[in-house]
Design an enzyme around this catalytic site. Structure first.
Site, PDB file in Angstrom:
ATOM      1  N   THR A 127      -8.448   1.855   5.891  1.00 18.10           N
ATOM      2  CA  THR A 127      -7.243   1.192   5.381  1.00 18.10           C
ATOM      3  C   THR A 127      -7.515  -0.286   5.518  1.00 18.10           C
ATOM      4  O   THR A 127      -7.225  -1.214   4.683  1.00 18.10           O
ATOM      5  CB  THR A 127      -5.943   1.447   6.390  1.00 18.10           C
ATOM      6  OG1 THR A 127      -5.564   2.946   6.219  1.00 18.10           O
ATOM      7  CG2 THR A 127      -4.869   0.583   5.649  1.00 18.10           C
ATOM      8  N   LYS A 132       0.791  -1.163   0.033  1.00  9.53           N
ATOM      9  CA  LYS A 132       0.014  -0.018   0.084  1.00  9.53           C
ATOM     10  C   LYS A 132       0.771   0.974   0.008  1.00  9.53           C
ATOM     11  O   LYS A 132       1.968   1.137   0.038  1.00  9.53           O
ATOM     12  CB  LYS A 132      -0.839   0.070   1.124  1.00  9.53           C
ATOM     13  CG  LYS A 132      -0.339   0.280   2.566  1.00  9.53           C
ATOM     14  CD  LYS A 132      -1.349   0.305   3.680  1.00  9.53           C
ATOM     15  CE  LYS A 132      -0.634   0.767   5.006  1.00  9.53           C
ATOM     16  NZ  LYS A 132      -1.602   0.726   6.150  1.00  9.53           N
TER      17      LYS A 132
END
Length: 329
Positions: A238, A202
């Site tokens: 997230t 990420k």
């Protein structure tokens, strides 16, 4: 006022702030004692007043306060309680912080930034704390910020036992939400008998809080039940993006596991609508009724904290409470 009879000749005294009294009561039951009655007042200008309703002279005092919202208010109350104990001649003061506030501000990403996690440690030392007990710090280095002993407890034994029992017989893989938490995922793998690992690649914008983008899954998750592990769930963005990425990579199911359920903003809506079938957390932070939802499973951290307090009080070994979780010590 007549003192309540306590274990070990009344030397151990347990105190609770107002942030999460239910957890303190559970810990008191574990220790077969009671929380010391305390007079709390918040004045019109929001100043906090604390006075303990029993003598604390010569006691081994343990103060439980989790740093939940409004976080600055409860941190200040925590500091005032410690100061009151020091001025009332407690022999030793241990502050028990199930969730350590400002833990994500543990280093500088940009110029002119503070290291607030270090400031927190300095404040507790200045207030009079001799020792800290906390659970699953955001990074291990924070335990070195405090000038004194720090018992860094880990919730993996409680969480992994539940996962092992509930998902026994399924083809599991442990997934870290980013490359930086692979070490934690490795501990999970060990606890679950060598379960394979994967992680999410990420990117994060250091100029924007609580925002990141899950790019791709690194590791084999096809047809497997994925145990997505993290230390906390804040806004939920997230972890939900990670769950989407895992399912897009062909996973059979995703189970989210985290120690600290902050659940800020629209986190509950995001988690409820996510592709995860279950969200497993502990009660290091209070979860009010309006933030509970059908997918949520909350496990009690009280037995772990109670055992740690008992070991500290008896001058035993807190590390002995763990096995694989403290293999690095």
């Amino acid at each position: 006022m007549t003192g309540v009879k306590r274990t070990n000749e009344k030397n151990l005294m347990l105190f609770s702030g107002r942030a999460h009294p239910a957890l303190a009561q559970e810990v008191a039951q574990q220790l077969e004692t009671q929380v010391v009655p305390t007079d709390f007042r918040t004045f019109a200008n929001s100043e906090i007043y604390v006075r303990f309703m029993e003598s604390v002279r010569g006691s081994d005092a343990f103060v439980i306060q989790s740093h939940t919202a409004p976080i600055n208010e409860w941190i200040m109350e925590n500091l005032i309680m410690i100061d009151a104990l020091k001025r009332a001649s407690a022999k030793r003061i241990t502050t028990v912080i199930p969730f350590y506030g400002y833990a994500r501000q543990d280093k500088k990403h940009l110029g002119r930034e503070p290291i607030s996690a270090r400031l927190m440690a300095d404040l507790f030392k200045t207030a009079g704390a001799d020792r800290l007990i906390t659970v699953d710090l955001h990074t291990e280095q924070i335990s070195g910020f405090f000038d004194g002993p720090v018992d860094h407890l880990q919730a993996i034994p409680i969480l992994s036992e539940y996962v092992h029992d509930r998902y026994a017989g399924q083809d599991l893989v442990v997934v870290s939400p980013d490359a930086g938490r692979v070490k934690v995922a490795e501990k999970w793998s060990n606890r679950l008998g060598g379960t394979p690992l994967a992680f999410i690649h990420k990117t994060r914008d250091v100029h924007r809080a609580n925002e990141s983008v899950a790019n791709r899954v690194v590791g084999e998750v096809q047809g497997r039940t994925c145990i997505l592990v993290d230390d906390m769930i804040d806004s939920g963005g997230t972890i939900c993006q990670a769950a989407d990425a895992i399912m897009a990579a062909g996973a059979k199911d995703v189970v989210i596991v985290a120690t600290h359920a902050i659940l800020s903003g629209k986190a509950v809506d995001k988690l409820s609508a996510s592709r995860a079938s279950e969200v497993i957390v502990t009660n290091t932070l209070p979860i009010p009724p309006e933030k509970q939802f059908p997918k949520l499973t909350q496990l009690s951290i009280a037995p772990l904290i109670g055992d740690a307090i008992r070991e500290v009080f008896e001058d035993g070994s807190v590390t002995s409470l763990f096995d694989l979780t403290h293999a690095e010590d």
